[in-house]
Design an enzyme around this catalytic site. Structure first.
Site, PDB file in Angstrom:
ATOM      1  N   ARG A 252      -0.135  -0.991   8.118  1.00 47.45           N
ATOM      2  CA  ARG A 252       0.436  -0.233   9.236  1.00 47.45           C
ATOM      3  C   ARG A 252       0.601   1.248   8.905  1.00 47.45           C
ATOM      4  NH1 ARG A 252       4.931  -4.468  11.702  1.00 47.45           N
ATOM      5  NH2 ARG A 252       3.502  -5.363  13.251  1.00 47.45           N
TER       6      ARG A 252
ATOM      7  N   LYS B 152       3.037 -23.671  15.123  1.00 48.97           N
ATOM      8  CA  LYS B 152       3.548 -24.418  16.278  1.00 48.97           C
ATOM      9  C   LYS B 152       2.844 -24.080  17.584  1.00 48.97           C
ATOM     10  CE  LYS B 152       8.323 -25.034  14.831  1.00 48.97           C
ATOM     11  NZ  LYS B 152       9.666 -24.479  15.077  1.00 48.97           N
TER      12      LYS B 152
ATOM     13  N   GLY C 177       0.675 -11.213  11.579  1.00 50.21           N
ATOM     14  CA  GLY C 177       1.035 -11.047  10.175  1.00 50.21           C
ATOM     15  C   GLY C 177       0.305 -12.004   9.235  1.00 50.21           C
TER      16      GLY C 177
ATOM     17  N   GLY D 206       3.692  -9.634  17.167  1.00 49.10           N
ATOM     18  CA  GLY D 206       4.163 -10.079  18.484  1.00 49.10           C
ATOM     19  C   GLY D 206       3.476  -9.323  19.617  1.00 49.10           C
TER      20      GLY D 206
HETATM   21  C1  3PG Z   1       6.482  -6.664  14.267  1.00 45.83           C
HETATM   22  O1  3PG Z   1       6.510  -6.705  13.017  1.00 45.83           O
HETATM   23  O2  3PG Z   1       5.933  -7.550  14.955  1.00 45.83           O
HETATM   24  C2  3PG Z   1       7.037  -5.455  14.942  1.00 45.83           C
HETATM   25  O3  3PG Z   1       7.335  -4.453  14.026  1.00 45.83           O
HETATM   26  C3  3PG Z   1       8.218  -5.796  15.821  1.00 45.83           C
HETATM   27  O4  3PG Z   1       9.313  -6.210  15.056  1.00 45.83           O
HETATM   28  P1  3PG Z   1      10.472  -7.075  15.744  1.00 45.83           P
HETATM   29  O5  3PG Z   1       9.874  -8.421  16.078  1.00 45.83           O
HETATM   30  O6  3PG Z   1      11.592  -7.148  14.749  1.00 45.83           O
HETATM   31  O7  3PG Z   1      10.886  -6.370  17.017  1.00 45.83           O
END
Ligand code: 3PG
Length: 391
Positions: free
Chosen positions: A34, A191, A344, A367
């Site tokens: 990132r 899941k 991730g 996300g």
């Molecule tokens: C992530 O790692 O998906 C983003 O940085 C968002 O983080 P968060 O889910 O804690 O809002």
């Protein structure tokens, strides 16, 4: 939306929201994907003569207090090495900061500010008052309507998209809107419940959906096989059957693994056993797809025009259960298809198997990437569109 490159930034106070939320181990950045993606934006603002301020969250600390564990200091140390100009971390910034043109000021973790997560108006206005131009570049956080992503964009004199955000939207949008066919999606992970809307919306647009990981276990159980002690979601078996039936009605399928790799316990030393999907024992746990399945899936990937990948197909952190994910990673790497990957665990797998430069586009979103695939509007992008229309 307006993008940063449309603007003359000379002498202006420019506040850039990046997603610098990276894993930190022993006070050091453990994965810099990132950060590498954000640096060109920061550099472009410096080159444009701006007074550059950068803000981000890190982790999920409690609001209203400072927490050294969630400090951006390791990120600032990294940026100091990576950029030619000094990078300075500032903890108190809400009431104003002095910034020079030949430095970068990084605001301490925005989630230490009370009201960040609930997108507090007063906090958003304070952030907006610190700059002449707000640049939203944090694709990874664009699915969050928070003070530093959405609120500040509402109130800043000028709000625009940064080059990383623009590139993400462009690459992902093109891949899904007008893909080279066949479009194949691999959705893995633990899941079904966390990926149900992704599975549903992808099943509408893809030519072929491949499921793996714990998600596949629910499909295996739904097909009537013994799943042993594996992780699966009984209450989503009907949903799995419905998705398969819908795919078949379109003349396609969601292929089941024909063989799997099992273990008796979830551990690094668990012994891996390959077996046919209809011979899973009561005390087995399915941890990977088997070699025949991996070869069959690889063949599908070989013929793809576009590949979307989210989620490993096995417990790849243990090598004996990583062969399936490795085989698919290599198939994607070797395919001529336009490939996009995000999330991730997926990025960790890409790193582990060393195929980063063979993927056409790697998203910085976790996300946010999923919500994009679900077809959801990202709130921090929606506000930029509104601002572009209404000023
Ligand atoms: C992530 O790692 O998906 C983003 O940085 C968002 O983080 P968060 O889910 O804690 O809002």
């Amino acid at each position: 939306v307006i993008t940063m490159s449309d603007l003359d930034l000379e002498g202006l106070r420019v506040l850039i929201r990046e997603d610098l939320n990276v894993p930190i181990k022993q006070g050091k950045v453990a994965s810099d994907a990132r950060l590498r993606a954000a640096i060109p934006t920061i550099q472009a603002a410096l080159d444009g003569g701006a007074k550059v301020m950068v803000m981000s969250h890190l982790g999920r600390p409690e609001e209203g207090t400072f927490d050294a564990e969630a400090s951006l200091q390791p990120v600032v140390d990294y940026l100091n090495d990576a950029l030619d100009v000094p990078v300075r971390l500032v903890r108190d910034y809400l009431n104003g900061v002095e910034v020079n043109s030949n430095e970068v000021v990084v605001f301490e973790n925005v989630r230490f500010n009370k009201g960040e997560k609930k997108n507090d108006d007063a906090l958003a206005q304070q952030l907006a008052a610190l700059c002449d131009v707000f640049v939203m570049d944090a694709f990874g956080t664009a699915h969050r309507a928070q003070a530093s992503t959405h609120g500040v964009a509402k109130y800043a004199d000028v709000a625009c998209a940064g080059p990383l955000l623009a590139a993400e939207l462009d690459a992902l949008g093109k891949a899904l809107a007008n893909p080279a066919r066949p479009l194949v999606a691999i959705v893995g992970g633990s899941k079904v419940s966390t990926k149900l809307t992704v599975l549903e919306s992808l099943s509408g647009v893809v030519d072929q959906l491949i499921v793996g990981g714990g998600i596949a276990n629910t499909f295996i159980a739904a097909a009537g096989h013994n799943i042993g002690k594996s992780l699966y979601e009984e209450d989503l078996m009907d949903e799995a059957k419905r998705l398969v039936a819908a795919a078949q009605a379109k003349g396609g399928d969601i292929p089941l693994p024909s063989d799997v790799v099992t273990g008796k316990e979830f551990s690094e030393s668990a012994v891996a056993e390959t077996k046919a999907v209809n011979t899973i024992a009561n005390d087995d746990m399915v941890f990977d797809i088997g070699p025949d399945t991996a070869a069959a899936f690889a063949k599908i990937l070989e013929q793809a025009g576009t590949i979307v990948w989210n989620g490993p197909v096995g417990v790849f952190e243990f090598d004996q259960f990583g062969e399936g994910t490795k085989a698919l990673a290599n198939a994607i790497a070797n395919s001529k298809a336009f490939s996009i990957a995000g999330g991730g665990d997926t990025l960790a797998a890409i790193d582990k198997y060393g195929i980063a430069d063979k993927i056409s586009y790697i998203s910085t979103g976790g996300g946010a990437f999923l919500e994009f695939l679900e077809g959801k509007k990202l709130p921090a992008v929606a506000i930029l569109e509104e601002r572009a229309l209404n000023g």
